[in-house]
Design a protein around this motif. Structure first.
Motif, short mmCIF file in Angstrom:
data_model
loop_
_atom_site.label_atom_id
_atom_site.label_comp_id
_atom_site.label_asym_id
_atom_site.label_seq_id
_atom_site.Cartn_x
_atom_site.Cartn_y
_atom_site.Cartn_z
N ILE A 8 -12.95 89.04 102.28
CA ILE A 8 -13.12 90.61 102.87
C ILE A 8 -14.65 90.67 103.23
O ILE A 8 -15.58 90.49 102.55
CB ILE A 8 -12.64 91.61 101.79
N LEU B 60 -18.44 95.00 107.90
CA LEU B 60 -19.46 94.70 109.30
C LEU B 60 -20.34 96.07 109.16
O LEU B 60 -19.71 97.30 109.38
CB LEU B 60 -18.58 95.08 110.42
N GLU C 51 -22.71 90.85 109.37
CA GLU C 51 -21.46 90.90 108.55
C GLU C 51 -21.58 90.48 107.39
O GLU C 51 -22.44 89.43 106.96
CB GLU C 51 -20.35 89.77 109.48
N PHE D 149 -17.59 91.92 101.25
CA PHE D 149 -17.44 93.26 100.71
C PHE D 149 -17.76 93.37 99.38
O PHE D 149 -17.77 92.52 98.47
CB PHE D 149 -15.92 93.44 101.02
N MET E 120 -19.10 99.82 109.83
CA MET E 120 -18.41 99.98 110.96
C MET E 120 -16.87 99.50 110.63
O MET E 120 -16.06 100.12 111.27
CB MET E 120 -19.00 99.37 112.24
N ALA E 121 -16.90 98.37 109.91
CA ALA E 121 -15.49 97.98 109.65
C ALA E 121 -15.52 97.07 108.28
O ALA E 121 -16.46 96.78 107.98
CB ALA E 121 -15.12 97.18 110.73
N ILE E 122 -14.24 97.31 107.68
CA ILE E 122 -14.07 96.30 106.47
C ILE E 122 -12.64 95.59 106.70
O ILE E 122 -11.82 96.24 107.03
CB ILE E 122 -13.84 97.11 105.30
N TYR E 123 -12.67 94.26 106.73
CA TYR E 123 -11.53 93.67 107.43
C TYR E 123 -11.21 92.34 106.50
O TYR E 123 -12.27 91.71 105.96
CB TYR E 123 -11.40 93.32 108.63
N ILE E 124 -10.02 91.86 106.52
CA ILE E 124 -9.82 90.79 105.80
C ILE E 124 -9.90 89.46 106.98
O ILE E 124 -9.44 89.49 108.19
CB ILE E 124 -8.51 90.52 105.24
N LYS E 125 -10.98 88.56 106.62
CA LYS E 125 -10.95 87.44 107.70
C LYS E 125 -10.52 86.26 107.00
O LYS E 125 -10.99 85.77 105.84
CB LYS E 125 -12.64 87.13 107.88
#
Lengths: 94, 362
Positions: free
Chosen positions: A43, A46, A56, A59, A81-86
């Motif tokens: 996770i 950004l 980046e 998390f 700006m964003a939290i995402y799974i990569k």
């Protein structure tokens, strides 16, 4: 009846071949199928700095989109700006 | 002769097996046994998933200071169900359904407040979702066991076969709910948050905002020279708010609007990619009815165009941590919204409704 070898006729050969095919199919049907394996997910958060650049990072608990933070690069004011799974790209996958 | 013996034996076997296959229930009984053993293994898997979700909920709630989380979960599970209103007489059904949904929500909130009086609003909202997830997993388990036991009881091999064929999808769904626990425990945005995220990307994080309905905000800003009023649930706790009610209030406040644009996550078809964006006409919202009908009614009453922009994703994507593809999809959706706004008359405000769960998004 056609004798292939001494004491072994065609029916016996067919029986053994059929048995071998059936056992092979049974074994293959029992092996679990691999489903679209993807790389290990992580996770990411950004962060966008007031200067305009984006960073980046991993998390950390308490992060949320819109949270005001310090830019990890320059220390200036920044916002999440964003939290995402990569997911890591699978090697050899186009 | 050895060969003739084989021929006779094979012929006898053929006739016998043909008789057994065609004139007895033996094949069905064998299938019933095979399917029941397959389902039994999946039921154990479902039980393990349920236990795992329960453990995660207990861990999160203990960390947040709840003294007896196990008991709090047990007291919630099986309770707080909702009985659908009578549909035989459809008059008033939306009003009745809205009333029932709101009353249920109030009861759930009251329960969480009662067991968790010292927690923050955000933690309570996340706890509510965790209770609901464990409850859903328990229900899935119970329903599967019900049909399994019914199939065994009446040797109903058709029921057993249907259940066995459905099991991979049921297990996948249960696993998704279990994975969703991690997302809600860590407070990361989920795929369903695409709508609220689009609203935040369309306007900035510094625009004025106020609560217009329960747990629902309206944000004011300017996009492409047009005044934009954007509606989203109040974050960063887990909430979907009441976007339909909020939309009616905002439209009544401002009088005339040039368009209403709804943006939401939508379930993709298997052949579609996660993060694909489409647009069309209508209310993009997946609620049981009251919020959606409110949006349609407001738009129809005022004669305002109602647009829908959707970001495609699977059910798994929707309830687990947002993927990078969805974030890209949200950016594309924002570009489409801007394109729609650009074509509208500049003198009237536009309303954008970001529908979805706003966990992890302020």
């Amino acid at each position: 009846m056609v004798q292939l070898f001494d004491g072994v006729d065609t029916y016996t050969v067919i029986l053994f071949i059929t048995l071998a095919v059936m056992i092979t199919l049974l074994v293959f049907s029992m092996i679990p199928r691999r489903t679209g394996q993807q790389g290990k997910p992580s996770i990411k958060t950004l962060i966008k700095c007031v200067d305009g650049h984006e960073v980046e990072r991993e998390f950390s608990r308490g992060d949320y989109v819109g949270k005001k933070v310090k830019c990890p690069q320059c220390g200036k004011e920044a916002v999440v700006m964003a939290i995402y799974i990569k997911r890591d790209q699978q090697p050899g996958k186009p | 002769m050895a060969g003739e013996d084989w021929t006779s034996t094979l012929l006898v076997l053929l006739i016998l097996s043909s008789f057994l296959l065609n004139f007895t229930d033996i094949p069905q009984r064998i299938q019933l046994w095979r399917w029941s053993s397959y389902i039994r293994k999946r039921i154990i898997q479902l039980f393990e998933i349920e236990q795992d979700a329960r453990r995660k909920a207990v861990k999160y709630l203990s960390e947040q200071g709840l003294k007896d989380p196990g008991k709090a979960i047990d007291d919630f599970v099986d309770n707080y169900f909702l009985i659908s209103p009578v549909s035989l007489e459809p008059t008033d059904i939306i009003r009745r359904l809205r009333h029932l949904i709101r009353e249920r929500n109030k009861s759930v909130k009251a329960y969480v407040r009662e067991v968790f009086p010292d927690a923050s609003e955000e933690v309570r909202q996340n706890a509510e979702v965790m209770f609901e997830i464990v409850s859903v997993l328990v229900l899935i388990n119970k329903i599967v066991k019900h049909y399994f036991q019914l199939g065994l009881k009446y040797s109903n091999w058709i029921l057993m076969m249907q259940l066995a064929l459905e099991m991979p999808m049921i297990v996948r769904l249960a696993k998704t709910y279990d994975d969703a626990m991690d997302s809600f425990a860590s407070g990361t945005p989920v795929g369903d948050g695409a709508g609220p995220l689009a609203v935040r990307y369309l306007l900035s994080f510094d625009v004025p905002e106020r609560e217009v309905a329960e747990e629902t905000l309206v944000l004011e800003g300017t996009v492409e020279g047009r005044k934009v009023l954007a509606i989203k649930a109040k974050g960063p706790g887990s909430s979907v708010g009441y976007p339909g009610e909020a939309l009616r209030k905002v439209v009544e406040e401002v009088g005339r609007v040039s368009a209403i644009i709804t943006v939401d996550a939508a379930l993709k078809l298997e052949s579609e990619e996660t993060g694909e964006v489409s647009y069309g006409v209508g209310a993009a919202i997946g609620d049981p009815g009251p919020e959606k009908i409110e949006m349609e009614r407001v738009a129809a009453e005022k004669g305002v165009p109602l647009y829908a922009v959707v970001i495609k994703m699977s059910e798994e994507d929707a309830i687990t941590t947002m993927s990078e593809e969805i974030v890209k999809g949200v950016k594309k959706a924002v570009d489409i919204i801007k394109e729609i706004i650009r074509k509208l008359p500049p003198e009237e405000p536009v309303i954008v409704v970001g529908v979805g769960n706003t966990i992890g998004i302020r």
